[in-house]
Motif scaffolding. Sequence first.
Motif, PDB file in Angstrom:
ATOM      1  N   GLU A 135     -14.770  -6.254  -2.134  1.00 12.97           N
ATOM      2  CA  GLU A 135     -13.550  -5.642  -2.660  1.00 12.97           C
ATOM      3  C   GLU A 135     -13.876  -4.587  -3.697  1.00 12.97           C
ATOM      4  O   GLU A 135     -14.820  -4.721  -4.482  1.00 12.97           O
TER       5      GLU A 135
ATOM      6  N   HIS B 205     -10.271   8.816   2.721  1.00 16.48           N
ATOM      7  CA  HIS B 205      -9.047   8.214   2.195  1.00 16.48           C
ATOM      8  C   HIS B 205      -7.842   8.870   2.871  1.00 16.48           C
ATOM      9  O   HIS B 205      -7.945   9.936   3.451  1.00 16.48           O
TER      10      HIS B 205
ATOM     11  N   GLN C  26       0.826  -1.197   0.000  1.00 15.17           N
ATOM     12  CA  GLN C  26       0.000   0.000   0.000  1.00 15.17           C
ATOM     13  C   GLN C  26       0.864   1.254   0.000  1.00 15.17           C
ATOM     14  O   GLN C  26       1.842   1.354   0.737  1.00 15.17           O
TER      15      GLN C  26
ATOM     16  N   ASP D 274     -11.821   1.965   2.599  1.00 14.10           N
ATOM     17  CA  ASP D 274     -11.170   0.747   2.125  1.00 14.10           C
ATOM     18  C   ASP D 274      -9.721   0.783   2.549  1.00 14.10           C
ATOM     19  O   ASP D 274      -9.178   1.835   2.883  1.00 14.10           O
ATOM     20  N   THR D 275      -9.106  -0.380   2.543  1.00  9.37           N
ATOM     21  CA  THR D 275      -7.680  -0.462   2.830  1.00  9.37           C
ATOM     22  C   THR D 275      -7.106  -1.687   2.152  1.00  9.37           C
ATOM     23  O   THR D 275      -7.844  -2.553   1.680  1.00  9.37           O
ATOM     24  N   ASN D 276      -5.799  -1.741   2.129  1.00  7.04           N
ATOM     25  CA  ASN D 276      -5.104  -2.881   1.554  1.00  7.04           C
ATOM     26  C   ASN D 276      -5.267  -4.111   2.446  1.00  7.04           C
ATOM     27  O   ASN D 276      -5.373  -3.988   3.668  1.00  7.04           O
TER      28      ASN D 276
ATOM     29  N   SER E 155      -5.416  -2.645  -8.266  1.00  2.00           N
ATOM     30  CA  SER E 155      -5.276  -3.510  -7.090  1.00  2.00           C
ATOM     31  C   SER E 155      -6.586  -3.608  -6.320  1.00  2.00           C
ATOM     32  O   SER E 155      -7.310  -2.623  -6.170  1.00  2.00           O
TER      33      SER E 155
ATOM     34  N   ARG F 174      -8.858  -3.873  -3.035  1.00  2.00           N
ATOM     35  CA  ARG F 174      -8.812  -3.308  -1.689  1.00  2.00           C
ATOM     36  C   ARG F 174     -10.028  -3.819  -0.922  1.00  2.00           C
ATOM     37  O   ARG F 174     -11.092  -3.987  -1.488  1.00  2.00           O
ATOM     38  N   LYS F 175      -9.861  -4.050   0.360  1.00  5.91           N
ATOM     39  CA  LYS F 175     -10.972  -4.487   1.200  1.00  5.91           C
ATOM     40  C   LYS F 175     -11.837  -3.272   1.521  1.00  5.91           C
ATOM     41  O   LYS F 175     -11.327  -2.255   1.988  1.00  5.91           O
TER      42      LYS F 175
END
Length: 168
Positions: free
Chosen positions: A152, A94, A34, A130-132, A158, A160-161
């Motif tokens: 996701e 974010h 990330q 969201d995050t990695n 990529s 992201r959750k």
Amino acid sequence: MAYTFRQATRNDIPVIWTILQQAILRRKADGSEQWQDGYPNQAVVQQDIANGYGYVLTEGDTILGYTAVMINNEPAYADIQGKWLTDGDFVVYHRVAIDEGQLGKGLAQAMLKEIEGWALRHNVHSVRADTNFDNPGMLKIFEKLGYSYCGEVFFRGSARKAFEKVLP
């Protein structure tokens, strides 16, 4: 301690950028992918502030952390692989980052609670983020604060959750 959550100004950019650079290096040291692709960068922060999205958590005149907060402004969330809990308006944030010298004080949680209050003041009862997959600190905070995993979303190629919290 009394914290203030306020809109960031152009004068805050040097401190915000320092905090984000610290966070980028921490993510790298943790072995995370990330924020290792040139994002976020100074231009992103300048755009956040120009658009009125940049917010700082402060104690007195000291900036402790930074985030970008907006309403309904995340196109990637329309294409979730999964399902959001709600269908209406939502606040999205974010770029959550806390100053390195302030870690371990629960400030990321404090900032997320401030975002919840900000959402309610704007009459929005859903908060999404969201995050990695490889950001255990943020994943733990989501769990602690009662967020639900929804699926996701995809940014810059990529997965992201994605999480949502419905506010009362």
